[in-house]
Design an enzyme around this catalytic site. Sequence first.
Site, mmCIF file in Angstrom:
data_model
loop_
_atom_site.group_PDB
_atom_site.id
_atom_site.type_symbol
_atom_site.label_atom_id
_atom_site.label_comp_id
_atom_site.label_asym_id
_atom_site.label_seq_id
_atom_site.Cartn_x
_atom_site.Cartn_y
_atom_site.Cartn_z
ATOM 1 N N SER A 227 0.862 -1.194 0.000
ATOM 2 C CA SER A 227 0.000 0.000 0.000
ATOM 3 C C SER A 227 0.891 1.235 0.000
ATOM 4 O O SER A 227 2.057 1.159 0.406
ATOM 5 C CB SER A 227 -0.864 0.002 1.264
ATOM 6 O OG SER A 227 -1.523 1.233 1.416
ATOM 7 N N TYR A 240 -2.302 -0.534 10.494
ATOM 8 C CA TYR A 240 -2.205 -0.903 9.068
ATOM 9 C C TYR A 240 -0.861 -0.455 8.495
ATOM 10 O O TYR A 240 -0.136 -1.248 7.883
ATOM 11 C CB TYR A 240 -3.375 -0.239 8.345
ATOM 12 C CG TYR A 240 -3.471 -0.520 6.859
ATOM 13 C CD1 TYR A 240 -3.897 -1.750 6.385
ATOM 14 C CD2 TYR A 240 -3.167 0.476 5.924
ATOM 15 C CE1 TYR A 240 -4.020 -1.992 5.025
ATOM 16 C CE2 TYR A 240 -3.285 0.246 4.557
ATOM 17 C CZ TYR A 240 -3.710 -0.993 4.120
ATOM 18 O OH TYR A 240 -3.828 -1.228 2.767
HETATM 19 N N1 LIG Z 1 -8.662 -0.741 -1.068
HETATM 20 C C1 LIG Z 1 -7.656 0.104 -1.089
HETATM 21 O O1 LIG Z 1 -7.851 1.326 -1.198
HETATM 22 C C2 LIG Z 1 -6.240 -0.411 -1.002
HETATM 23 C C3 LIG Z 1 -5.187 0.483 -1.264
HETATM 24 C C4 LIG Z 1 -3.886 0.021 -1.195
HETATM 25 C C5 LIG Z 1 -3.631 -1.290 -0.887
HETATM 26 N N2 LIG Z 1 -4.661 -2.141 -0.639
HETATM 27 C C6 LIG Z 1 -4.319 -3.536 -0.301
HETATM 28 O O2 LIG Z 1 -4.863 -4.380 -1.288
HETATM 29 C C7 LIG Z 1 -5.209 -5.637 -0.714
HETATM 30 C C8 LIG Z 1 -6.651 -5.949 -1.036
HETATM 31 O O3 LIG Z 1 -7.444 -4.902 -0.553
HETATM 32 P P1 LIG Z 1 -8.976 -4.704 -0.971
HETATM 33 O O4 LIG Z 1 -9.331 -3.316 -0.663
HETATM 34 O O5 LIG Z 1 -9.178 -5.253 -2.313
HETATM 35 O O6 LIG Z 1 -9.659 -5.617 0.150
HETATM 36 P P2 LIG Z 1 -11.147 -6.158 0.315
HETATM 37 O O7 LIG Z 1 -11.527 -5.893 1.728
HETATM 38 O O8 LIG Z 1 -12.052 -5.666 -0.764
HETATM 39 O O9 LIG Z 1 -10.936 -7.735 0.094
HETATM 40 C C9 LIG Z 1 -10.058 -8.446 0.927
HETATM 41 C C10 LIG Z 1 -10.339 -9.935 0.784
HETATM 42 O O10 LIG Z 1 -9.432 -10.603 1.684
HETATM 43 C C11 LIG Z 1 -10.156 -11.612 2.379
HETATM 44 N N3 LIG Z 1 -9.508 -11.867 3.683
HETATM 45 C C12 LIG Z 1 -9.468 -11.071 4.764
HETATM 46 N N4 LIG Z 1 -8.803 -11.660 5.764
HETATM 47 C C13 LIG Z 1 -8.400 -12.875 5.290
HETATM 48 C C14 LIG Z 1 -7.682 -13.963 5.861
HETATM 49 N N5 LIG Z 1 -7.242 -13.934 7.130
HETATM 50 N N6 LIG Z 1 -7.443 -15.049 5.087
HETATM 51 C C15 LIG Z 1 -7.900 -15.102 3.820
HETATM 52 N N7 LIG Z 1 -8.601 -14.110 3.239
HETATM 53 C C16 LIG Z 1 -8.855 -13.014 3.972
HETATM 54 C C17 LIG Z 1 -11.566 -11.063 2.530
HETATM 55 O O11 LIG Z 1 -12.509 -12.098 2.756
HETATM 56 C C18 LIG Z 1 -11.762 -10.340 1.205
HETATM 57 O O12 LIG Z 1 -12.313 -11.184 0.226
HETATM 58 C C19 LIG Z 1 -4.932 -5.512 0.787
HETATM 59 O O13 LIG Z 1 -3.681 -6.074 1.096
HETATM 60 C C20 LIG Z 1 -4.919 -4.018 1.016
HETATM 61 O O14 LIG Z 1 -4.125 -3.658 2.106
HETATM 62 C C21 LIG Z 1 -5.968 -1.730 -0.690
#
Ligand SMILES: NC(=O)c1ccc[n+]([C@@H]2O[C@H](COP(=O)([O-])OP(=O)(O)OC[C@H]3O[C@@H](n4cnc5c(N)ncnc54)[C@H](O)[C@@H]3O)[C@@H](O)[C@H]2O)c1
Length: 352
Positions: A227, A240
């Site tokens: 991130s 985080y």
């Molecule tokens: N959304 C953003 O703005 C953003 C920005 C930068 C980085 N990220 C990173 O991208 C990645 C995905 O984020 P997102 O926003 O798509 O998330 P999201 O919340 O939409 O989806 C996350 C998925 O991970 C699964 N999950 C959660 N805990 C778990 C576990 N212990 N074991 C297995 N699966 C698990 C959930 O069920 C879900 O399907 C993350 O690592 C997040 O930190 C997100």
Amino acid sequence: MNNLHLATQIAPALRMIFAPDGKAYVSYSNENNTTASLYTCENRWTEDFTTFCGKNTADKETVQIDGIGCFTIEKEKKDKPLSGKIAVVTGSAQGFGAHIAEFLCSQGARVALADMNYGGVCERAEFLSKTYDIPTLPIMANVSDEASVRDMIQKVVLSFGGLDIFINNAGIVRAGSLEEMTKENFELVTSVDYTAYFLCVKYAAEPMKIQRACAQNYMADIIEINSKSGLEGSNKNFAYAGAKFGGIGLTQSFALELAPFGIKVNAICPGNFLDGPLWSDPDRGLFVQYLKAGKVPGAKTVADVRAAYEAKVPLGRGCRAEDVNRAIAYIIEQKYETGQALPVTGGQTMLN
Ligand SMILES: NC(=O)c1ccc[n+]([C@@H]2O[C@H](COP(=O)([O-])OP(=O)(O)OC[C@H]3O[C@@H](n4cnc5c(N)ncnc54)[C@H](O)[C@@H]3O)[C@@H](O)[C@H]2O)c1
């Protein structure tokens, strides 16, 4: 060592001996329906199988390894950029992970979709399989549980024959100030966003190392979806940001340890995925939460909150799934880069 454990080590070796470019899949079963019998005695099967492959040029073979089981090995004939590759994407029921899984399928890879939301990955895997005419594998996995991670990798290897691309994507956010944050929430974020990355790499690297031992120029990829909060602090979101900063330290250290095995380890640091469920969910999304909490002064609607976040980005918009997919394609194609953290933030975060 039990049979399944041995089979998990044998399958990637068979795959690479059969097709040193890695363009083959192997599946394991207990059935006995063979074209050749090989012997495990002092690892004779490696020698037997190499000789067998030298004499046989068929595209599909089924071999029985004495006392272990049956392996069906099949060459990949399709010719897309990732045809023959085997990938795992954690957290792929929704959000970035679901889009990454789709991208890898569209490029020809066989993808295992792993998530705690098993119903979600089953649905997604079926859709991708039909849309791209390629086998996919849904897996119920909790990435912060070691036994679950070990089983996840075993399932992939026994179903597809190895592992070439591991995408460490599953992640959670529990924001809060020092007054608000509980030890339980801090440890939960740490276990999913930091410790789980170690657990996943520990088990994902095993078949990758075996593949490299059997085919000298073969390379594999581990990619952490980090991130922009892994590159700069995040106000009232330290659990985080701390875990994501730690993820960069792990990425660099794993890259050093795994380089001799041809395994590249890199991180991608996306900006805010404003169209994704984390931000846009109409009930629990961050836009709604920030509007209610008055986090954006003067904002009266969700659209005002969104505009305030877009205005922070020099390129004027949130990060999209295709931006992250392009970064993944670059990292996989690049054969001379490891241990890097690649920002995909529209200029919001710049490296020194
Ligand atoms: N959304 C953003 O703005 C953003 C920005 C930068 C980085 N990220 C990173 O991208 C990645 C995905 O984020 P997102 O926003 O798509 O998330 P999201 O919340 O939409 O989806 C996350 C998925 O991970 C699964 N999950 C959660 N805990 C778990 C576990 N212990 N074991 C297995 N699966 C698990 C959930 O069920 C879900 O399907 C993350 O690592 C997040 O930190 C997100």
